[in-house]
Design an enzyme around this catalytic site. Structure first.
Site, PDB file in Angstrom:
ATOM      1  N   PHE A  35       0.838  -1.264  -0.074  1.00 46.85           N
ATOM      2  CA  PHE A  35      -0.165  -0.030   0.050  1.00 46.85           C
ATOM      3  C   PHE A  35       0.954   1.162   0.113  1.00 46.85           C
ATOM      4  O   PHE A  35       0.655   2.334  -0.801  1.00 46.85           O
ATOM      5  CB  PHE A  35      -1.044   0.135   1.254  1.00 46.85           C
ATOM      6  CG  PHE A  35      -1.914  -0.947   1.198  1.00 46.85           C
ATOM      7  CD1 PHE A  35      -3.157  -0.814   0.461  1.00 46.85           C
ATOM      8  CD2 PHE A  35      -1.708  -2.269   1.731  1.00 46.85           C
ATOM      9  CE1 PHE A  35      -3.943  -1.790   0.453  1.00 46.85           C
ATOM     10  CE2 PHE A  35      -2.718  -3.393   1.645  1.00 46.85           C
ATOM     11  CZ  PHE A  35      -3.925  -3.089   0.972  1.00 46.85           C
ATOM     12  N   ARG A  36       1.808   1.261   0.737  1.00 42.17           N
ATOM     13  CA  ARG A  36       2.674   2.460   1.285  1.00 42.17           C
ATOM     14  C   ARG A  36       4.047   2.880   0.228  1.00 42.17           C
ATOM     15  O   ARG A  36       4.885   3.830   0.624  1.00 42.17           O
ATOM     16  CB  ARG A  36       2.601   2.701   2.660  1.00 42.17           C
ATOM     17  CG  ARG A  36       1.090   2.966   2.959  1.00 42.17           C
ATOM     18  CD  ARG A  36       1.355   3.169   4.627  1.00 42.17           C
ATOM     19  NE  ARG A  36      -0.396   3.413   5.175  1.00 42.17           N
ATOM     20  CZ  ARG A  36      -0.924   2.429   5.088  1.00 42.17           C
ATOM     21  NH1 ARG A  36      -0.495   1.153   4.733  1.00 42.17           N
ATOM     22  NH2 ARG A  36      -2.397   2.395   5.185  1.00 42.17           N
ATOM     23  N   GLN A 103      -2.069  -9.134   7.867  1.00 44.47           N
ATOM     24  CA  GLN A 103      -3.068  -8.006   7.696  1.00 44.47           C
ATOM     25  C   GLN A 103      -3.327  -8.433   6.171  1.00 44.47           C
ATOM     26  O   GLN A 103      -4.280  -7.400   5.543  1.00 44.47           O
ATOM     27  CB  GLN A 103      -2.303  -6.711   7.995  1.00 44.47           C
ATOM     28  CG  GLN A 103      -1.893  -6.285   9.424  1.00 44.47           C
ATOM     29  CD  GLN A 103      -0.936  -5.123   9.429  1.00 44.47           C
ATOM     30  OE1 GLN A 103      -1.412  -4.023   9.481  1.00 44.47           O
ATOM     31  NE2 GLN A 103       0.543  -5.560   9.492  1.00 44.47           N
ATOM     32  N   ILE A 105      -4.978  -9.809   2.785  1.00 42.91           N
ATOM     33  CA  ILE A 105      -6.344 -10.407   2.425  1.00 42.91           C
ATOM     34  C   ILE A 105      -6.153 -11.374   1.387  1.00 42.91           C
ATOM     35  O   ILE A 105      -7.114 -11.741   0.575  1.00 42.91           O
ATOM     36  CB  ILE A 105      -7.357  -9.304   2.162  1.00 42.91           C
ATOM     37  CG1 ILE A 105      -6.658  -8.481   1.022  1.00 42.91           C
ATOM     38  CG2 ILE A 105      -7.565  -8.518   3.357  1.00 42.91           C
ATOM     39  CD1 ILE A 105      -7.805  -7.404   0.704  1.00 42.91           C
ATOM     40  N   HIS A 121      -7.617  -8.669   8.664  1.00 42.40           N
ATOM     41  CA  HIS A 121      -8.408  -7.856   7.744  1.00 42.40           C
ATOM     42  C   HIS A 121      -9.286  -8.891   6.755  1.00 42.40           C
ATOM     43  O   HIS A 121      -9.600  -8.161   5.847  1.00 42.40           O
ATOM     44  CB  HIS A 121      -7.382  -7.053   7.130  1.00 42.40           C
ATOM     45  CG  HIS A 121      -7.001  -5.743   7.955  1.00 42.40           C
ATOM     46  ND1 HIS A 121      -5.485  -5.245   7.437  1.00 42.40           N
ATOM     47  CD2 HIS A 121      -7.402  -5.412   9.076  1.00 42.40           C
ATOM     48  CE1 HIS A 121      -5.455  -4.283   8.583  1.00 42.40           C
ATOM     49  NE2 HIS A 121      -6.293  -4.522   9.436  1.00 42.40           N
ATOM     50  N   CYS A 132     -28.393  -9.782   4.240  1.00 43.86           N
ATOM     51  CA  CYS A 132     -28.960 -10.958   4.927  1.00 43.86           C
ATOM     52  C   CYS A 132     -27.704 -12.040   5.328  1.00 43.86           C
ATOM     53  O   CYS A 132     -27.857 -12.888   5.957  1.00 43.86           O
ATOM     54  CB  CYS A 132     -29.784 -11.863   4.188  1.00 43.86           C
ATOM     55  SG  CYS A 132     -29.168 -12.837   2.648  1.00 43.86           S
ATOM     56  N   CYS A 150     -27.086 -10.524  -4.376  1.00 39.27           N
ATOM     57  CA  CYS A 150     -27.624 -11.703  -3.468  1.00 39.27           C
ATOM     58  C   CYS A 150     -29.234 -12.200  -3.889  1.00 39.27           C
ATOM     59  O   CYS A 150     -29.841 -10.981  -4.442  1.00 39.27           O
ATOM     60  CB  CYS A 150     -27.748 -11.559  -1.942  1.00 39.27           C
ATOM     61  SG  CYS A 150     -28.444 -12.718  -0.769  1.00 39.27           S
TER      62      CYS A 150
HETATM   63  P1  OAD Z   1       2.173  -1.261   4.017  1.00 37.78           P
HETATM   64  O1  OAD Z   1       2.128  -0.951   2.295  1.00 37.78           O
HETATM   65  O2  OAD Z   1       1.624  -0.029   4.822  1.00 37.78           O
HETATM   66  O3  OAD Z   1       3.572  -1.484   4.331  1.00 37.78           O
HETATM   67  C1  OAD Z   1       4.386  -2.599   3.420  1.00 37.78           C
HETATM   68  C2  OAD Z   1       5.769  -2.181   4.194  1.00 37.78           C
HETATM   69  O4  OAD Z   1       6.358  -3.595   3.620  1.00 37.78           O
HETATM   70  C3  OAD Z   1       6.426  -1.208   3.689  1.00 37.78           C
HETATM   71  O5  OAD Z   1       7.085  -0.652   4.880  1.00 37.78           O
HETATM   72  C4  OAD Z   1       7.555  -1.597   2.854  1.00 37.78           C
HETATM   73  O6  OAD Z   1       8.880  -0.917   2.969  1.00 37.78           O
HETATM   74  C5  OAD Z   1       7.856  -3.273   3.113  1.00 37.78           C
HETATM   75  N1  OAD Z   1       8.128  -4.128   2.043  1.00 37.78           N
HETATM   76  C6  OAD Z   1       7.670  -4.181   0.906  1.00 37.78           C
HETATM   77  N2  OAD Z   1       8.024  -5.340   0.375  1.00 37.78           N
HETATM   78  C7  OAD Z   1       8.881  -5.817   1.137  1.00 37.78           C
HETATM   79  C8  OAD Z   1       9.788  -7.113   1.223  1.00 37.78           C
HETATM   80  N3  OAD Z   1       9.703  -7.722  -0.099  1.00 37.78           N
HETATM   81  N4  OAD Z   1      10.519  -7.085   1.964  1.00 37.78           N
HETATM   82  C9  OAD Z   1      10.493  -6.673   3.283  1.00 37.78           C
HETATM   83  N5  OAD Z   1       9.491  -5.407   3.308  1.00 37.78           N
HETATM   84  C10 OAD Z   1       8.843  -5.020   2.278  1.00 37.78           C
HETATM   85  O7  OAD Z   1       1.240  -2.579   4.300  1.00 37.78           O
HETATM   86  P2  OAD Z   1       0.895  -2.814   5.528  1.00 37.78           P
HETATM   87  O8  OAD Z   1       1.435  -2.606   6.737  1.00 37.78           O
HETATM   88  O9  OAD Z   1       0.275  -4.374   5.518  1.00 37.78           O
HETATM   89  O10 OAD Z   1      -5.575  -2.472   5.452  1.00 37.78           O
HETATM   90  O11 OAD Z   1      -0.657  -2.035   5.753  1.00 37.78           O
HETATM   91  C11 OAD Z   1      -1.610  -2.398   6.439  1.00 37.78           C
HETATM   92  C12 OAD Z   1      -2.955  -2.072   6.232  1.00 37.78           C
HETATM   93  O12 OAD Z   1      -3.212  -0.791   5.205  1.00 37.78           O
HETATM   94  C13 OAD Z   1      -3.337  -3.076   5.123  1.00 37.78           C
HETATM   95  O13 OAD Z   1      -3.811  -4.286   5.601  1.00 37.78           O
HETATM   96  C14 OAD Z   1      -4.659  -2.402   4.203  1.00 37.78           C
HETATM   97  C15 OAD Z   1      -3.872  -1.053   4.165  1.00 37.78           C
HETATM   98  O14 OAD Z   1      -4.939  -0.096   4.265  1.00 37.78           O
HETATM   99  C16 OAD Z   1      -6.834  -2.402   4.908  1.00 37.78           C
HETATM  100  O15 OAD Z   1      -7.320  -2.774   3.778  1.00 37.78           O
HETATM  101  C17 OAD Z   1      -7.965  -2.214   5.888  1.00 37.78           C
END
Ligand code: OAD
Length: 238
Positions: A35-36, A103, A105, A121, A132, A150
Site C-alpha cells: 500500500f505505502r 493484515q 487479504i 483484515h 442477509c 444476493c
Molecule cells: P504497507 O504498504 O503500509 O507496508 C508494507 C511495508 O512492507 C513497507 O514498509 C515496505 O517497505 C515493506 N516491504 C515491501 N515489500 C517488502 C519485502 N519484499 N520485504 C520486506 N519488506 C517489504 O502495508 P501494511 O503495513 O500491510 O488495510 O498495511 C496495513 C494495512 O493498510 C493493510 O492491511 C490495508 C492497508 O490499508 C486495509 O485494507 C484495512
C-alpha cells in the site's frame, strides 16, 4: 546483515514458540503491490484515494466503483506463495511456529500450507451478502462484472475489513493471546502504520522482537533485532 541473520537463525533453532505478524510486504515478492511503498497502491492514480475506495461508506455509496478497484487491484490472477510464505509454513510443520497473524487479504499463507492463520483484515476469498449475510463463493465477486447481488437483493461483499469497520473481536483476541505468550515475535513486511493491527506488537512481553522490513518502521527502536532487507531473502536463509 549476515550476523543478524545468523543470530535470528540461532534463536529460531532454539524455540518452539515463534509467532509471525506480517503485512503487505510479505506478498510483494509474489507480485502483489503493497500500500505505502513509492510504487504501492496508494501512489497510483485513481479518481479516489484507495483509503477512500476501501471504506465502508464508499462501498455502500459506490459499489460499482468499489468493484472496479477490487477486481483490478485486489484480485491478481496467478499469484503464488513466495519464499517467506513457504518457510513460515515449514516452520509451523516443524513445530516451531505457533501462528501467522496477517493484515493481508490474499490467502497466500494458506496457499503455502500454513494452518494457523489469523486474518486480521479478512480475505478476498470469502464473500457474503451485506444485507442477509448469506455466504457466497468468491469467484463471481472477484471475476464477474458489475455489482454482485444476493437473491435477497442485497449487495454481495468481500469478507474483508473496510476502513471505518471494526476488526473481528475473536480474531483480535486470539492474536493478542499468541503474541502475549510468544517467545519470539517476528514482524515483517508491514509499515506498522495501521491501527489497531500495528498496536498488537505492544502485547509482546519477550526479549526477542524481530523486525524484518525493507524500510524503517516506527517500532524499529523497540526491536531486539532489526533487519532491513527483502523478507523473502531473509526467510530463504533461516
Ligand atoms: P504497507 O504498504 O503500509 O507496508 C508494507 C511495508 O512492507 C513497507 O514498509 C515496505 O517497505 C515493506 N516491504 C515491501 N515489500 C517488502 C519485502 N519484499 N520485504 C520486506 N519488506 C517489504 O502495508 P501494511 O503495513 O500491510 O488495510 O498495511 C496495513 C494495512 O493498510 C493493510 O492491511 C490495508 C492497508 O490499508 C486495509 O485494507 C484495512
Amino acid at each position: 546483515m549476515d550476523e543478524k541473520i545468523a543470530e535470528l537463525k540461532e534463536w529460531i533453532a532454539g524455540s518452539d514458540n515463534i509467532v509471525f505478524f506480517g503485512g503487505a510486504g510479505v506478498s510483494t515478492e509474489s507480485g502483489i503491490p503493497d500500500f505505502r511503498s513509492v510504487d504501492g497502491l496508494y501512489h497510483q492514480k485513481w479518481k479516489y484515494p484507495p483509503e477512500t475506495i476501501l471504506s465502508h461508506t464508499f462501498f455502500e455509496r459506490m459499489p460499482e466503483e468499489y468493484y472496479r478497484f477490487h477486481r483490478q487491484k485486489l484480485v491478481i490472477d496467478g499469484v503464488q506463495p513466495n519464499r517467506a510464505h513457504k518457510r513460515l509454513a515449514e516452520l509451523e510443520a516443524e513445530g516451531k511456529l505457533r501462528a501467522v497473524i496477517t493484515q493481508n487479504i490474499d490467502g497466500l499463507h494458506q496457499a503455502a500450507g500454513s494452518k494457523k492463520v489469523l486474518e486480521l483484515h479478512g480475505s478476498i476469498w470469502r464473500a457474503y451478502c451485506s444485507r442477509c449475510r448469506k455466504p457466497y463463493p468468491a469467484e463471481q465477486m472477484n471475476h464477474g462484472e458489475g455489482v454482485p447481488r444476493c437473491s435477497c437483493g442485497g449487495v454481495i461483499r468481500p469478507d474483508i475489513v473496510l476502513y471505518e469497520e471494526p476488526l473481528d473481536q475473536d480474531i483480535l483476541s486470539e492474536a493478542v493471546h499468541y503474541i502475549r505468550h510468544a517467545e519470539i515475535l517476528i514482524v515483517g513486511g508491514t509499515s506498522l502504520n495501521v491501527y489497531p493491527a500495528a498496536g498488537l506488537i505492544n502485547y509482546y512481553r519477550g526479549d526477542k522482537l524481530v523486525l524484518i522490513n525493507r524500510s524503517e518502521t516506527p517500532y524499529d527502536r523497540y526491536a531486539d533485532l532489526v533487519i532491513h532487507a527483502n523478507i523473502g531473502d531473509v526467510f530463504s536463509q533461516i
